[in-house]
Motif scaffolding. Structure first.
Motif, PDB file in Angstrom:
ATOM      1  N   GLY A  80       0.776  -1.236   0.000  1.00 39.40           N
ATOM      2  CA  GLY A  80       0.000   0.000   0.000  1.00 39.40           C
ATOM      3  C   GLY A  80       0.807   1.285   0.000  1.00 39.40           C
ATOM      4  O   GLY A  80       0.255   2.363   0.201  1.00 39.40           O
ATOM      5  N   LEU A  81       2.123   1.178  -0.256  1.00 36.53           N
ATOM      6  CA  LEU A  81       2.950   2.384  -0.285  1.00 36.53           C
ATOM      7  C   LEU A  81       3.027   2.999  -1.679  1.00 36.53           C
ATOM      8  O   LEU A  81       3.275   4.192  -1.815  1.00 36.53           O
ATOM      9  CB  LEU A  81       4.352   2.065   0.233  1.00 36.53           C
ATOM     10  N   LEU A  82       2.829   2.172  -2.701  1.00 41.15           N
ATOM     11  CA  LEU A  82       2.845   2.651  -4.089  1.00 41.15           C
ATOM     12  C   LEU A  82       1.562   2.236  -4.787  1.00 41.15           C
ATOM     13  O   LEU A  82       0.871   1.317  -4.342  1.00 41.15           O
ATOM     14  CB  LEU A  82       4.031   2.045  -4.860  1.00 41.15           C
ATOM     15  N   VAL A  83       1.271   2.912  -5.882  1.00 38.05           N
ATOM     16  CA  VAL A  83       0.211   2.501  -6.793  1.00 38.05           C
ATOM     17  C   VAL A  83       0.864   2.288  -8.153  1.00 38.05           C
ATOM     18  O   VAL A  83       1.874   2.915  -8.465  1.00 38.05           O
ATOM     19  CB  VAL A  83      -0.932   3.543  -6.894  1.00 38.05           C
ATOM     20  N   SER A  84       0.273   1.392  -8.928  1.00 38.77           N
ATOM     21  CA  SER A  84       0.834   1.149 -10.258  1.00 38.77           C
ATOM     22  C   SER A  84      -0.287   1.064 -11.277  1.00 38.77           C
ATOM     23  O   SER A  84      -1.432   0.746 -10.949  1.00 38.77           O
ATOM     24  CB  SER A  84       1.648  -0.143 -10.275  1.00 38.77           C
ATOM     25  N   ARG A  85       0.079   1.368 -12.504  1.00 40.60           N
ATOM     26  CA  ARG A  85      -0.848   1.266 -13.622  1.00 40.60           C
ATOM     27  C   ARG A  85      -0.068   0.708 -14.798  1.00 40.60           C
ATOM     28  O   ARG A  85       1.065   1.135 -15.056  1.00 40.60           O
ATOM     29  CB  ARG A  85      -1.418   2.636 -13.973  1.00 40.60           C
ATOM     30  N   LYS A  86      -0.672  -0.250 -15.478  1.00 43.14           N
ATOM     31  CA  LYS A  86      -0.030  -0.850 -16.648  1.00 43.14           C
ATOM     32  C   LYS A  86      -0.358  -0.034 -17.889  1.00 43.14           C
ATOM     33  O   LYS A  86      -1.291   0.756 -17.907  1.00 43.14           O
ATOM     34  CB  LYS A  86      -0.516  -2.286 -16.835  1.00 43.14           C
ATOM     35  N   GLY A  87       0.434  -0.255 -18.918  1.00 40.51           N
ATOM     36  CA  GLY A  87       0.157   0.382 -20.195  1.00 40.51           C
ATOM     37  C   GLY A  87       1.095   1.527 -20.502  1.00 40.51           C
ATOM     38  O   GLY A  87       1.968   1.870 -19.703  1.00 40.51           O
ATOM     39  N   PRO A  88       0.911   2.139 -21.676  1.00 46.35           N
ATOM     40  CA  PRO A  88       1.813   3.192 -22.135  1.00 46.35           C
ATOM     41  C   PRO A  88       1.842   4.422 -21.230  1.00 46.35           C
ATOM     42  O   PRO A  88       2.840   5.118 -21.156  1.00 46.35           O
ATOM     43  CB  PRO A  88       1.293   3.557 -23.524  1.00 46.35           C
ATOM     44  N   THR A  89       0.744   4.702 -20.546  1.00 41.32           N
ATOM     45  CA  THR A  89       0.730   5.842 -19.627  1.00 41.32           C
ATOM     46  C   THR A  89       0.849   5.379 -18.177  1.00 41.32           C
ATOM     47  O   THR A  89       0.575   6.139 -17.255  1.00 41.32           O
ATOM     48  CB  THR A  89      -0.568   6.668 -19.787  1.00 41.32           C
ATOM     49  N   GLY A  90       1.263   4.148 -18.017  1.00 36.57           N
ATOM     50  CA  GLY A  90       1.358   3.562 -16.679  1.00 36.57           C
ATOM     51  C   GLY A  90       2.651   3.898 -15.985  1.00 36.57           C
ATOM     52  O   GLY A  90       3.432   4.739 -16.419  1.00 36.57           O
ATOM     53  N   GLY A  91       2.852   3.211 -14.888  1.00 30.56           N
ATOM     54  CA  GLY A  91       4.050   3.403 -14.099  1.00 30.56           C
ATOM     55  C   GLY A  91       3.712   3.346 -12.619  1.00 30.56           C
ATOM     56  O   GLY A  91       2.632   2.910 -12.227  1.00 30.56           O
ATOM     57  N   PHE A  92       4.635   3.814 -11.816  1.00 33.52           N
ATOM     58  CA  PHE A  92       4.487   3.777 -10.364  1.00 33.52           C
ATOM     59  C   PHE A  92       4.449   5.186  -9.803  1.00 33.52           C
ATOM     60  O   PHE A  92       5.088   6.094 -10.325  1.00 33.52           O
ATOM     61  CB  PHE A  92       5.657   3.015  -9.731  1.00 33.52           C
ATOM     62  N   ALA A  93       3.694   5.338  -8.724  1.00 33.57           N
ATOM     63  CA  ALA A  93       3.611   6.601  -7.995  1.00 33.57           C
ATOM     64  C   ALA A  93       3.382   6.275  -6.528  1.00 33.57           C
ATOM     65  O   ALA A  93       2.999   5.157  -6.182  1.00 33.57           O
ATOM     66  CB  ALA A  93       2.465   7.458  -8.532  1.00 33.57           C
ATOM     67  N   LEU A  94       3.614   7.254  -5.684  1.00 33.58           N
ATOM     68  CA  LEU A  94       3.351   7.074  -4.259  1.00 33.58           C
ATOM     69  C   LEU A  94       1.849   6.912  -4.049  1.00 33.58           C
ATOM     70  O   LEU A  94       1.052   7.604  -4.691  1.00 33.58           O
ATOM     71  CB  LEU A  94       3.855   8.270  -3.459  1.00 33.58           C
ATOM     72  N   ALA A  95       1.456   6.038  -3.142  1.00 32.20           N
ATOM     73  CA  ALA A  95       0.040   5.801  -2.859  1.00 32.20           C
ATOM     74  C   ALA A  95      -0.547   6.899  -1.979  1.00 32.20           C
ATOM     75  O   ALA A  95      -1.762   7.081  -1.942  1.00 32.20           O
ATOM     76  CB  ALA A  95      -0.144   4.440  -2.197  1.00 32.20           C
ATOM     77  N   LYS A  96       0.315   7.607  -1.272  1.00 34.28           N
ATOM     78  CA  LYS A  96      -0.126   8.717  -0.428  1.00 34.28           C
ATOM     79  C   LYS A  96       0.961   9.774  -0.441  1.00 34.28           C
ATOM     80  O   LYS A  96       2.003   9.587  -1.048  1.00 34.28           O
ATOM     81  CB  LYS A  96      -0.456   8.252   0.980  1.00 34.28           C
ATOM     82  N   SER A  97       0.718  10.855   0.211  1.00 39.70           N
ATOM     83  CA  SER A  97       1.674  11.950   0.244  1.00 39.70           C
ATOM     84  C   SER A  97       3.024  11.484   0.795  1.00 39.70           C
ATOM     85  O   SER A  97       3.081  10.661   1.716  1.00 39.70           O
ATOM     86  CB  SER A  97       1.117  13.068   1.131  1.00 39.70           C
ATOM     87  N   ALA A  98       4.098  12.027   0.246  1.00 41.27           N
ATOM     88  CA  ALA A  98       5.445  11.687   0.717  1.00 41.27           C
ATOM     89  C   ALA A  98       5.633  12.069   2.177  1.00 41.27           C
ATOM     90  O   ALA A  98       6.451  11.480   2.881  1.00 41.27           O
ATOM     91  CB  ALA A  98       6.491  12.385  -0.148  1.00 41.27           C
ATOM     92  N   LYS A  99       4.850  13.028   2.655  1.00 36.22           N
ATOM     93  CA  LYS A  99       4.920  13.431   4.064  1.00 36.22           C
ATOM     94  C   LYS A  99       4.319  12.369   4.980  1.00 36.22           C
ATOM     95  O   LYS A  99       4.594  12.347   6.170  1.00 36.22           O
ATOM     96  CB  LYS A  99       4.201  14.759   4.284  1.00 36.22           C
ATOM     97  N   GLU A 100       3.485  11.502   4.418  1.00 37.01           N
ATOM     98  CA  GLU A 100       2.816  10.466   5.207  1.00 37.01           C
ATOM     99  C   GLU A 100       3.567   9.140   5.215  1.00 37.01           C
ATOM    100  O   GLU A 100       3.176   8.223   5.939  1.00 37.01           O
ATOM    101  CB  GLU A 100       1.412  10.220   4.660  1.00 37.01           C
TER     102      GLU A 100
END
Length: 139
Positions: A55-75
């Motif tokens: 639950g620390l990251l979220v991901s999306r597949k596909g050409p516009t996909g990738g990884f991002a933080l699931a919540k604020s970096a401050k959290e």
């Protein structure tokens, strides 16, 4: 490699700090991450998958996909990442690896390690990824 954390944990910390420098919700491909933080692709893929399941990251597949933080970096604290990858056992276990080490039956460094372990724990729970990313000297 660090004394306390696995190489996998070190890489997780580096990858998450890199993601913290991105705009909220901005996704980063695994290819870009491997180039920027110089971590082998398949090794990083496993780490990012673990962080997503925790639950620390979220991901999306596909050409516009990738990884991002699931919540604020401050959290997200350093402890969150360490616990997700290496577990929190290092906070209870003997630093020398002796299973029978305890206050009642201490190893040679037990008395020194206790206060250091607590100081380390406080640093990990009190430092968030936003602070770490901001304080990084290397881009």
């Amino acid at each position: 490699m660090s004394v306390l954390f696995s190489r996998q944990c070190e890489y997780a910390l580096q990858a998450v700090m890199f993601l913290a420098l991105k705009s909220d919700g901005e996704r980063t491909s695994i290819r870009e991450l491997t180039k920027k933080v110089q971590i082998p692709y398949h090794f990083l893929a496993k780490i990012l998958q673990d962080l997503t399941h925790k639950g620390l990251l979220v991901s999306r597949k596909g050409p516009t996909g990738g990884f991002a933080l699931a919540k604020s970096a401050k959290e997200i604290t350093l402890f969150d990442i360490v616990a997700a990858i290496d577990g929190s056992g290092f906070m209870q276990n003997c630093v020398l690896g002796f299973p029978e080490c305890s206050g009642k039956d201490p190893c040679a460094v037990h008395e020194k390690w206790g206060p250091m372990r607590e100081e380390l724990r406080l640093m990990l729970v009190n430092k968030n990824i936003a602070q770490m990313a901001k304080e990084m000297k290397k881009p």
